[in-house]
Scaffold this active site. Structure first.
Site, short mmCIF file in Angstrom:
data_model
loop_
_atom_site.label_atom_id
_atom_site.label_comp_id
_atom_site.label_asym_id
_atom_site.label_seq_id
_atom_site.Cartn_x
_atom_site.Cartn_y
_atom_site.Cartn_z
CG HIS A 228 -2.28 3.09 -5.01
ND1 HIS A 228 -1.45 2.42 -5.64
CD2 HIS A 228 -2.93 3.46 -6.07
CE1 HIS A 228 -1.69 2.13 -6.81
NE2 HIS A 228 -2.72 2.96 -7.23
CG ASP B 279 1.16 0.87 -4.05
OD1 ASP B 279 0.04 0.79 -3.49
OD2 ASP B 279 1.47 1.06 -5.25
#
Length: 476
Positions: free
Chosen positions: A17, A117
Site C-alpha cells: 500500500h 489509503d
C-alpha cells in the site's frame, strides 16, 4: 508555488500500500503540487529514495498509537503476527484523528485535500470536519475494488458453509467465489471482529468520499472503471497506473529496498549467467507466510521441475515455526545448488522481472506483483493466497488471458506435481502464446504511462482538479 496546491498523503503502513502511494507522490510533486506525507517513525526510512528526488515533499511524523493487541514497536503490517487481524492496525491508526485535526488547524497553509489509503476511511470524516476533499487511493485494481464496494453496499450475511459460492451479479462478467475467498476484511466484519463497526464505517466512508485514484489503467480494466463510476454515482475516478518506480520501467538498479541475504551484485551476476527466458521467479509477496506443508510442496515442485529459479521467501520467526509455519526444507538448497537461488528478505522484484533471463513468474497475484509482471512482459502463473488476490487471478487468467492458473491457498499441497509440470512448460517453447499475450499487455501498460497516454492524462486531469480546489479555498 500556490499554497492552494497543498495535499496531504496518508499511506497505510503495508509495503504493498505504502510504496505505490509514495510513487504517486513523486508524480504529483513533479506536476507542481506541494505534498506532505504522514508516516510513523519506523516507516520513515522507506521514504528516503523519494525525498532524495523531490525537495518539495514535506514529511509529517506522528508516533504510532499505543494499541492493546499490537506488540510494541510494530508499525508495518508485514511485521504483524498472523494471529492478529489486520483490522487492529486499521483501528489503531484511527487514533491519529485528533492529532491530525490539531495539525491542520494550526498549519499556516493547510492542505486543500487528503489522499489516503482505502484502509483509512475514517479520514473522510476528518476531511468533512475540516471542509476539505478526501480522495481514496486504491493500491488494488478496479475489479477488486468493485467487489469490495459491492460487499459493503449490499452487506450479505455469511453462509453456513465456507465453500458456498457467492456471486457478484451486478459486476461485469458476474464473478463468483467460494465464501472463504471473499474479502478478508469483510469476512472479519460478519464474523464479529471486535473493531467491526469502525471497519464498516471506514469502508462505507470510502464510497462516500469525494474521489477515487486507482493504481490501474483504462485498457486493462475499462469495464470495471465504468462500473465503479456507476457504483459511486460520479465521474471523479482517475486510473493512473501502473504507478511504478522509474527503475522498473528502464531496468536501472533499484534505489530502495530492505535487508536481503543476496546482494544486488550477486543477484545480477547469477542472472547474467542464465539463458534468456529460462528462469522462473517465485514470490508470494511481503505478507504471505507459507505453512510447513505449503513450503514443502512448493520446494518439491521446484526441485522436480528441473528449471532454473529464484525463490523469494518470507521467513517466519522462531515462535511461528512451532505453530505450523516453516523454513525452507532441510537439504533443499544443496539439492538445487547452481540452478536455484533462494532469497530471504527484500527483493528488487520489478528489476528481476525485467531481466532478459526471466521467462515466467509464479505469483500470489497481489496487485503490485500483477502490474510489475505486466510491465516486464513476463507470463505469469497464478497461485492466489488471500485478500484481493483471488479477484486479481480471475482478471489475469479469465479476463485478460495473461496467466495460467496453477493452484491456490487451499490446494498448493496437493498440486505439487502439477506445479512441477507447469513450471517446466512455462519456460519451454510450448508457452509461445502466453509470451505473445504478455508482450501485448506490456505494450498496453507502457502506452498508458507514456506522455499523453491514458494514465498520464488522468494524472494531469487530477492535478488540475486539485488546483481548482485550491482556487476555491483562496477565493473563500
Amino acid at each position: 508555488m500556490s499554497a492552494g496546491a497543498h495535499v496531504l498523503l496518508f499511506p497505510f503502513p503495508a509495503l504493498g500500500h505504502l510504496i505505490p502511494l509514495l510513487d504517486l507522490a513523486h508524480h504529483l510533486a513533479i506536476r507542481g503540487l506541494t505534498i506532505t506525507i504522514l508516516v510513523t517513525p519506523k516507516n520513515l526510512h522507506i521514504l528516503n529514495p523519494l525525498l532524495s528526488k523531490n525537495s518539495t515533499i514535506n514529511i509529517l511524523v506522528f508516533p504510532f498509537p499505543n494499541y492493546p493487541s499490537i506488540p510494541f514497536g510494530i508499525e508495518n503490517l508485514k511485521d504483524l503476527p498472523p494471529n492478529i487481524r489486520p483490522t487492529s492496525m486499521i483501528h489503531a491508526l484511527g487514533e491519529l484523528y485528533q492529532p491530525l485535526l490539531t495539525w491542520f488547524r494550526s498549519h499556516p497553509s493547510p492542505p486543500v485535500a487528503i489522499i489516503s489509503d482505502m484502509f483509512l476511511g475514517w479520514t473522510h470524516r476528518l476531511a468533512c470536519q475540516l471542509g476539505v476533499r478526501r480522495f481514496v487511493f486504491s493500491p488494488s485494481g478496479a475489479m477488486a475494488l468493485a467487489t469490495m464496494y459491492s460487499l459493503w453496499q449490499e452487506m450479505p450475511n455469511a453462509p453456513k458453509d465456507q465453500n458456498e459460492v457467492f456471486s457478484f451479479s451486478k459486476i461485469p462478467s458476474c464473478p463468483k467465489y467460494p465464501w472463504w475467498q471473499i474479502s478478508t476484511i469483510y469476512r472479519s466484519y460478519v464474523e464479529g471482529d471486535p473493531v467491526s463497526e469502525f471497519t464498516k464505517e471506514g469502508m462505507q466512508a470510502n464510497i462516500a468520499s469525494w474521489g477515487l485514484i486507482v493504481n490501474s489503467f483504462t485498457l486493462l480494466e475499462g469495464i470495471y472503471f465504468e462500473h465503479l463510476r456507476k457504483q459511486l454515482g460520479h465521474d471523479r475516478v482517475w486510473a493512473v497506473g501502473p504507478i511504478l518506480p522509474k527503475e522498473t520501467i528502464d531496468m536501472t538498479p533499484p534505489e530502495r529496498g530492505g535487508s536481503s541475504t543476496v546482494s544486488m551484485h550477486d543477484l545480477k551476476t547469477w542472472l547474467d549467467t542464465c539463458e534468456d527466458h529460462k528462469v522462473v521467479y517465485v514470490c508470494y509477496g511481503t505478507q504471505v507466510l507459507l505453512t510447513k506443508d505449503q513450503m514443502e510442496a512448493v520446494a518439491s515442485g521446484l526441485e522436480k521441475s528441473g528449471v532454473h529459479f529464484i525463490w523469494c521467501v518470507k521467513q517466519p520467526s522462531k515462535e511461528l515455526v512451532g505453530e505450523g509455519y516453516s523454513m525452507i526444507p532441510s537439504g533443499f538448497e544443496d539439492r538445487v545448488a547452481g540452478r536455484g537461488l533462494i532469497i530471504r528478505g527484500w527483493v528488487p522484484q520489478g528489476w528481476i522481472l525485467s531481466h532478459r533471463a526471466v521467462g515466467a513468474f509464479l505469483t500470489h497475484c497481489g496487485w503490485n506483483s500483477i502490474l510489475e509482471g505486466i510491465v516486464a512482459g513476463v507470463p505469469m502463473l497464478a497461485c492466489p493466497m488471500g485478500a484481493d488476490q483471488f479477484v486479481g487471478a480471475t482478471l489475469l487468467v479469465e479476463e485478460l488471458k495473461g496467466a495460467k492458473r496453477v493452484c491456490d491457498a487451499a490446494n498448493v499441497v496437493s498440486h505439487s506435481a502439477k506445479l512441477a509440470r507447469t513450471l517446466m512448460e512455462s519456460v519451454s517453447d510450448e508457452s509461445r502464446v502466453e509470451k505473445e499475450r504478455a508482450e501485448e499487455l506490456r505494450m498496453a501498460a507502457v502506452d498508458a504511462i507514456k506522455e499523453d497516454g491514458s494514465s498520464d492524462n488522468n494524472l494531469n486531469a487530477f492535478v488540475k482538479h486539485v488546483l481548482g480546489l485550491g482556487s476555491e479555498t483562496d477565493e473563500g
